[in-house]
Design an enzyme around this catalytic site. Structure first.
Site, short mmCIF file in Angstrom:
data_model
loop_
_atom_site.label_atom_id
_atom_site.label_comp_id
_atom_site.label_asym_id
_atom_site.label_seq_id
_atom_site.Cartn_x
_atom_site.Cartn_y
_atom_site.Cartn_z
CB CYS A 1 -0.94 -0.06 1.19
SG CYS A 1 -2.18 -1.23 1.42
CG HIS B 1 -1.53 2.95 4.75
ND1 HIS B 1 -1.32 1.70 3.91
CD2 HIS B 1 -0.91 2.82 5.74
CE1 HIS B 1 -0.98 0.82 4.60
NE2 HIS B 1 -0.32 1.61 5.89
#
Length: 573
Positions: A94, A150
């Site tokens: 990610c 994130h």
């Protein structure tokens, strides 16, 4: 009377986006431009509206036009009418993909070479980097982000609204519950994670995130003038774990034997319909004719959680093609050559200079970028300016037991995890991750005996070479046959490594616990801690160990736990 009628109509339209009902499949035309929606023509000189849609953990096989058993009619249609990117690369997990998208730089040039940014780490996207939304703001764009961040949040300066976005609705951490927005980073370390701007959005809990995010996009479009250029970054949480979906989407996959695959398929189809509603809203509010819609996955699918990258090798978290080959397409009325498949080499770092160029700005290698402007390759079918990709060099990842400097012709330690693509050749060193070919998980007993059909246990190997153009499934290792190519690509790794900055992967800080922050994940670092982190970062960049004198005993302890934490996290990821 007419004035009152008009006012009522406007009021109804402005309230329509607040409910998902207006955008149910039965209420949306098959083609978003139908149902009498007027499409005003945009001025040719006006920069295009840019909508970047990023999905989370969607596998290469998990889209209809790749032969999937999952229904994605919207993505199939948008891709068919636009340009499919079938030589498109992303990162295997990610944070790296998101950081490279927003900076246009490889991980080795941001210090994020290793793993992800965890919720309790005092780390974030480097503050000295000018982000994509900041560049677009300079070009006069209104910038909005919806979805998963994130990229760190320990300081307020790390938040999306401080990194170039005018508005933000979404989560700061890596994965949350789709309804409650709770996230646990270990036993007993749990907190709420849904934020609007820089505030905790407690009142929005209970709404399924995929639907909530699509509604917010519609709200932004309804309240924004098409005359001002718009950048929308829609980073869906879907289809990352936990596997949760509204019941009506599960029902259509009730015959699918594998439970994880069934839930995953339902989530993908729900996301597909959310994209349909976004596209419909673009047409309804007059943005579509002057828009560029980019769709991308962020990494390979997680095969343990219903995803599939078949027939590619590997999965999320690996440097095999199944981990780094991305789903991608561009849909836009502004494309000069539509309805085709592009084999041009494209990497996720390329979106930064490409989109800045579309916006009328300037971005080049002189700015320290690793990306290229690939719009001519996408829109006109020209050759891609990109000829190679550094997938990554991670010096902290567990070293391969059988790698060595000698095996790397004395110029590269093949125990180090690294991967590079140059022309048709791809080289991997160290431990690339599990290298299995995993068929779609359609059987109830999967993995079971299926898992062992094509297991690849190469414990004594630390170098692989493939001709990706001729062998996209990485089945024929040519390292032994072409040592000349191996040596040439190792030399390129050496060249890249000379430009790398030190890895930033600090130890977790107990101050980050949500219990100390009102029960929610959010910035926690005090001014003193911020100064201390900046001092430590400065010492990390100094290559003279003699200058790294600790001023207190606690610093020695923190150094010890940082090293210990790095080893533990490497194995966990």
């Amino acid at each position: 009377m007419h004035a009152l009628t008009g006012l009522s109509l406007v009021s109804l339209l402005s309230l329509g986006y607040l409910s998902w009902d207006w955008a149910k499949p039965s209420l949306v035309a098959d083609e978003p431009g139908e149902a009498g929606v007027e499409q005003p023509s945009a001025a040719p000189s006006q920069p295009p509206h840019i909508i970047f849609i990023l999905t989370d953990d969607q596998g290469y096989h998990d889209v209809g036009y790749h032969g999937s058993d999952i229904e994605t009619p919207t993505l199939d249609r948008l891709a068919a009418e636009g340009v499919k990117l079938e030589n498109y690369y992303i990162q295997p997990i990610c944070t790296p993909s998101r950081s490279q998208l927003l900076t246009g730089r490889y991980q080795i040039h941001t210090g994020l070479q290793h793993s992800i940014i965890r919720p309790r780490q005092p780390n974030c996207l480097p503050l000295d980097q000018v982000t994509l939304p900041q560049k677009l703001q300079e070009a006069g764009y209104s910038t909005h982000m919806v979805g998963k961040w994130h990229l760190g949040f320990y300081r307020k300066e790390c938040l999306p609204t401080r990194r170039g976005f005018d508005t933000f609705l979404g989560s700061l951490t890596g994965n949350v519950d789709y309804y409650t927005y709770d996230n646990c980073d270990g036993p007993g370390v749990c907190g709420f994670d849904l934020h609007e701007g820089e505030s905790v959005a407690w009142g929005l809990s209970g709404q399924y995130s995929t639907m909530l995010y699509a509604q917010r996009v519609s709200h932004i479009l309804a309240s924004h003038s098409p005359r001002r250029p718009l950048f929308l970054y829609v980073a869906f949480q879907a289809v990352h774990t936990p596997l949760q979906s509204p019941r009506e989407y599960l029902y259509r996959y009730r015959a699918m034997g594998n439970v994880a695959r069934r839930k995953y398929a339902a989530m993908v189809t729900c996301m597909d319909e959310a994209v349909r509603n976004i596209t419909w809203a673009l047409k309804r509010y007059g943005f579509y004719n002057n828009s560029v819609i980019i769709f991308s996955s962020d990494n390979g699918g997680q095969t343990f959680s219903g995803g599939s990258n078949w027939p590619l090798r590997g999965r999320k978290g690996t440097y095999w093609e199944g981990g780094v080959r991305g789903l991608g397409f561009v849909h836009s009325p502004l494309l000069k050559r539509k309805r085709r498949t592009s084999r041009a080499l494209v990497h996720i770092t390329d979106w930064y200079p490409t989109l800045v160029g579309l916006a009328g700005g300037t971005a080049s290698a002189a700015d320290g970028l690793d990306g290229y402007d690939v719009w001519p390759a996408i829109s006109e079918g020209r050759a891609s300016p990109r000829t190679e990709i550094l997938h990554n060099i991670d010096p902290l990842y567990n070293h391969a037991r059988h790698g060595s400097l000698e095996a790397g012709f004395g110029i590269w330690n093949t125990a180090v995890q690294a991967a590079i693509r140059v022309g048709e050749w791809k080289l991997l060193t160290g431990d690339p991750g599990y290298g299995d070919w995993i068929p779609p998980q359609t059987l109830a007993a999967f993995p079971g005996s299926w898992w062992n059909l094509e297991r690849m246990a190469s414990a004594r190997q630390a170098v692989w070479l493939f001709n990706i153009s001729a062998d996209p499934y990485e089945r024929e290792d040519l390292a032994g046959q072409r040592p000349d190519v191996v040596r040439a690509l190792l030399a390129r790794l050496v060249d890249y490594n000379r430009t790398a900055i030190p890895v930033r992967y600090p130890a977790e800080n107990p101050r980050a616990h949500p219990d100390f922050n009102g029960g929610a994940w959010g910035p926690w670092a005090s001014d003193e801690e911020e100064e201390e982190e900046e001092e430590e970062a400065g010492r990390a960049r100094s290559f003279s160990r003699g200058r790294r004198k600790k001023k207190c005993k606690i610093c020695k302890l923190r150094s010890f736990f940082r090293k210990l934490n790095t080893r533990l996290m490497s194995q966990r990821i």
